[in-house]
Design a protein around this motif. Structure first.
Motif, PDB file in Angstrom:
ATOM      1  N   UNK A  43      46.194  47.148  50.258  1.00  0.00           N
ATOM      2  CA  UNK A  43      46.178  48.243  49.289  1.00  0.00           C
ATOM      3  C   UNK A  43      45.789  47.777  47.891  1.00  0.00           C
ATOM      4  N   UNK A  44      45.872  46.468  47.645  1.00  0.00           N
ATOM      5  CA  UNK A  44      45.448  45.928  46.351  1.00  0.00           C
ATOM      6  C   UNK A  44      44.926  44.513  46.523  1.00  0.00           C
ATOM      7  N   UNK A  45      43.807  44.245  45.876  1.00  0.00           N
ATOM      8  CA  UNK A  45      43.249  42.905  45.828  1.00  0.00           C
ATOM      9  C   UNK A  45      43.217  42.466  44.375  1.00  0.00           C
ATOM     10  N   UNK A  46      44.070  41.531  44.013  1.00  0.00           N
ATOM     11  CA  UNK A  46      44.082  41.001  42.657  1.00  0.00           C
ATOM     12  C   UNK A  46      42.855  40.122  42.462  1.00  0.00           C
ATOM     13  N   UNK A  47      42.044  40.415  41.440  1.00  0.00           N
ATOM     14  CA  UNK A  47      40.769  39.726  41.266  1.00  0.00           C
ATOM     15  C   UNK A  47      40.850  38.501  40.370  1.00  0.00           C
ATOM     16  N   UNK A  48      41.894  38.385  39.587  1.00  0.00           N
ATOM     17  CA  UNK A  48      41.937  37.344  38.565  1.00  0.00           C
ATOM     18  C   UNK A  48      42.786  36.149  38.926  1.00  0.00           C
ATOM     19  N   UNK A  49      42.721  35.164  38.046  1.00  0.00           N
ATOM     20  CA  UNK A  49      43.561  33.981  38.168  1.00  0.00           C
ATOM     21  C   UNK A  49      44.993  34.338  37.763  1.00  0.00           C
ATOM     22  N   UNK A  50      45.946  33.986  38.620  1.00  0.00           N
ATOM     23  CA  UNK A  50      47.332  34.405  38.368  1.00  0.00           C
ATOM     24  C   UNK A  50      48.321  33.257  38.606  1.00  0.00           C
ATOM     25  N   UNK A  51      47.904  32.037  38.313  1.00  0.00           N
ATOM     26  CA  UNK A  51      48.845  30.929  38.449  1.00  0.00           C
ATOM     27  C   UNK A  51      49.941  31.040  37.393  1.00  0.00           C
ATOM     28  N   UNK A  52      51.129  30.631  37.788  1.00  0.00           N
ATOM     29  CA  UNK A  52      52.265  30.666  36.887  1.00  0.00           C
ATOM     30  C   UNK A  52      52.434  29.316  36.193  1.00  0.00           C
ATOM     31  N   UNK A  53      53.440  29.214  35.326  1.00  0.00           N
ATOM     32  CA  UNK A  53      53.643  28.000  34.550  1.00  0.00           C
ATOM     33  C   UNK A  53      53.982  26.797  35.419  1.00  0.00           C
ATOM     34  N   UNK A  54      54.459  27.035  36.653  1.00  0.00           N
ATOM     35  CA  UNK A  54      54.752  25.913  37.543  1.00  0.00           C
ATOM     36  C   UNK A  54      53.551  25.557  38.415  1.00  0.00           C
ATOM     37  N   UNK A  55      52.403  26.219  38.160  1.00  0.00           N
ATOM     38  CA  UNK A  55      51.177  25.900  38.876  1.00  0.00           C
ATOM     39  C   UNK A  55      50.970  26.646  40.170  1.00  0.00           C
ATOM     40  N   UNK A  56      51.897  27.532  40.528  1.00  0.00           N
ATOM     41  CA  UNK A  56      51.778  28.246  41.792  1.00  0.00           C
ATOM     42  C   UNK A  56      51.529  29.742  41.569  1.00  0.00           C
ATOM     43  N   UNK A  57      51.005  30.402  42.580  1.00  0.00           N
ATOM     44  CA  UNK A  57      50.848  31.854  42.538  1.00  0.00           C
ATOM     45  C   UNK A  57      52.226  32.501  42.662  1.00  0.00           C
ATOM     46  N   UNK A  58      52.548  33.333  41.677  1.00  0.00           N
ATOM     47  CA  UNK A  58      53.817  34.065  41.711  1.00  0.00           C
ATOM     48  C   UNK A  58      54.977  33.162  42.139  1.00  0.00           C
ATOM     49  N   UNK A  59      54.980  31.936  41.578  1.00  0.00           N
ATOM     50  CA  UNK A  59      56.042  30.975  41.831  1.00  0.00           C
ATOM     51  C   UNK A  59      56.239  30.717  43.335  1.00  0.00           C
ATOM     52  N   UNK A  60      55.134  30.723  44.067  1.00  0.00           N
ATOM     53  CA  UNK A  60      55.157  30.365  45.483  1.00  0.00           C
ATOM     54  C   UNK A  60      55.356  31.528  46.429  1.00  0.00           C
ATOM     55  N   UNK A 108      37.964  27.996  48.062  1.00  0.00           N
ATOM     56  CA  UNK A 108      39.054  28.902  47.725  1.00  0.00           C
ATOM     57  C   UNK A 108      39.814  29.351  48.965  1.00  0.00           C
ATOM     58  N   UNK A 109      40.965  29.976  48.717  1.00  0.00           N
ATOM     59  CA  UNK A 109      41.811  30.524  49.768  1.00  0.00           C
ATOM     60  C   UNK A 109      41.919  32.038  49.593  1.00  0.00           C
ATOM     61  N   UNK A 110      42.027  32.749  50.695  1.00  0.00           N
ATOM     62  CA  UNK A 110      42.422  34.156  50.672  1.00  0.00           C
ATOM     63  C   UNK A 110      43.914  34.190  50.987  1.00  0.00           C
ATOM     64  N   UNK A 111      44.675  34.809  50.107  1.00  0.00           N
ATOM     65  CA  UNK A 111      46.137  34.747  50.208  1.00  0.00           C
ATOM     66  C   UNK A 111      46.752  36.146  50.241  1.00  0.00           C
ATOM     67  N   UNK A 153      57.901  47.141  50.427  1.00  0.00           N
ATOM     68  CA  UNK A 153      57.355  48.452  50.803  1.00  0.00           C
ATOM     69  C   UNK A 153      56.422  48.355  52.012  1.00  0.00           C
ATOM     70  N   UNK A 154      56.206  47.149  52.506  1.00  0.00           N
ATOM     71  CA  UNK A 154      55.443  46.960  53.731  1.00  0.00           C
ATOM     72  C   UNK A 154      53.941  46.908  53.577  1.00  0.00           C
ATOM     73  N   UNK A 155      53.424  47.113  52.364  1.00  0.00           N
ATOM     74  CA  UNK A 155      51.978  47.137  52.155  1.00  0.00           C
ATOM     75  C   UNK A 155      51.449  45.750  51.784  1.00  0.00           C
ATOM     76  N   UNK A 156      50.179  45.537  52.093  1.00  0.00           N
ATOM     77  CA  UNK A 156      49.562  44.230  51.928  1.00  0.00           C
ATOM     78  C   UNK A 156      48.865  44.136  50.573  1.00  0.00           C
ATOM     79  N   UNK A 157      49.212  43.108  49.800  1.00  0.00           N
ATOM     80  CA  UNK A 157      48.565  42.792  48.528  1.00  0.00           C
ATOM     81  C   UNK A 157      47.966  41.397  48.658  1.00  0.00           C
ATOM     82  N   UNK A 158      46.725  41.237  48.239  1.00  0.00           N
ATOM     83  CA  UNK A 158      46.050  39.961  48.443  1.00  0.00           C
ATOM     84  C   UNK A 158      45.444  39.429  47.142  1.00  0.00           C
ATOM     85  N   UNK A 159      45.035  38.160  47.186  1.00  0.00           N
ATOM     86  CA  UNK A 159      44.415  37.508  46.045  1.00  0.00           C
ATOM     87  C   UNK A 159      43.682  36.274  46.561  1.00  0.00           C
ATOM     88  N   UNK A 160      43.096  35.514  45.651  1.00  0.00           N
ATOM     89  CA  UNK A 160      42.539  34.217  46.016  1.00  0.00           C
ATOM     90  C   UNK A 160      43.272  33.121  45.251  1.00  0.00           C
TER      91      UNK A 160
END
Length: 260
Positions: A118-135, A146-149, A195-202
């Motif tokens: 339902x959503x594909x995040x297009x941007x860079x979203x690394x956190x201060x600990x170097x991980x996406x959304x803190x892992x 790259x990875x599809x996540x 909510x059961x919906x799929x959100x993705x990023x790279x």
């Protein structure tokens, strides 16, 4: 299955009154690093006082009444009138800092369709600990670049005003009347947990490299490195040469430029 070209889906940039100086910067960086021929729908209230580039089309939602608290109310009405199954939505202070990777974006969009995300995040979203959304994610596909996540169901900011491809019905579900942009993100994200919906990023490489260029209490100053998280997580800042060019073009002045 219908094949969608990611370059053809509409882009909606949402703004409000008193932010012309921010839109000017967005226009310059978008046309330099995305595509000066791609139409961008600028959705706001009063028409900007400056002449936007030809590929930027202004759409008024009427008179601005009620301040930020009416943000989601007015936008919900606007997006309900649109029938595009997918679109890109972004807030005006998301500044692109280097060239867009349409090959990665197309791959991410194809994955969105095939896996009913339902959503594909297009941007860079690394956190201060170097991980996406803190892992709070897992990897679905990988290649040399790259990875599809997929975000976990408990990841922070499942609802966001950053560059994202949205499925229309899901976007409308969280555009709750009476919410400011910040409440849309924070309250909406809490409600979107499990909510059961799929959100993705790279990860590792991204379709869009962007920063939040207005991060202080005053909207009249820019920070070309983004917020503190952006700096610590290694985001790509707006370059000094781009800042100087914007000064030379009269897009910004030294008075609203935070030194690099």
């Amino acid at each position: 299955m219908k094949k969608y070209d990611v370059k053809e889906i509409p882009i909606y940039l949402t703004t409000s009154n008193g932010r012309d100086h921010i839109i000017k910067v967005f226009c310059y960086l978008f046309n330099k690093y995305w595509d000066k021929d791609k139409e961008v729908n600028v959705v706001g209230y009063d028409k900007p006082s400056f002449e936007m580039p030809p590929n930027f089309k202004f759409i008024s939602m009427g008179k601005q009444i009620g301040g930020p608290a009416m943000w989601a109310t007015d936008l919900k009405k606007f997006f309900e009138s649109k029938k595009d199954p997918y679109f890109i939505h972004v807030l005006d202070d998301q500044f692109i800092s280097t060239h867009t990777r349409f090959d990665i974006m197309q791959h991410l969009f194809d994955y969105t369709i095939s896996h009913k995300a339902v959503r594909a995040n297009l941007g860079n979203i690394r956190e201060s600990d170097g991980r996406i959304r803190f892992g709070e994610f897992y990897i679905n596909e990988s290649n040399n670049e790259y990875d599809i996540c997929t975000f976990t169901q408990k990841a922070d900011y499942r609802i966001s005003t950053a560059f994202s491809i949205w499925e229309r019905a899901y976007h409308l579900k969280y555009m709750v009347p009476g919410r400011t942009p910040w409440e849309y993100e924070t309250m909406g994200s809490r409600e979107a947990i499990d909510d059961g919906h799929i959100h993705i990023c790279t990860d590792r490489k991204y379709p869009v490299y962007r920063i939040e260029g207005v991060v202080s209490d005053s909207i009249n100053t820019f920070n070309w490195k983004g917020n503190e998280t952006s700096k610590e997580a290694g985001y790509t800042p707006v370059s000094e040469s781009d800042v100087l060019e914007m000064i030379n073009l009269g897009i910004i002045t030294n008075e609203n430029n935070v030194p690099l």
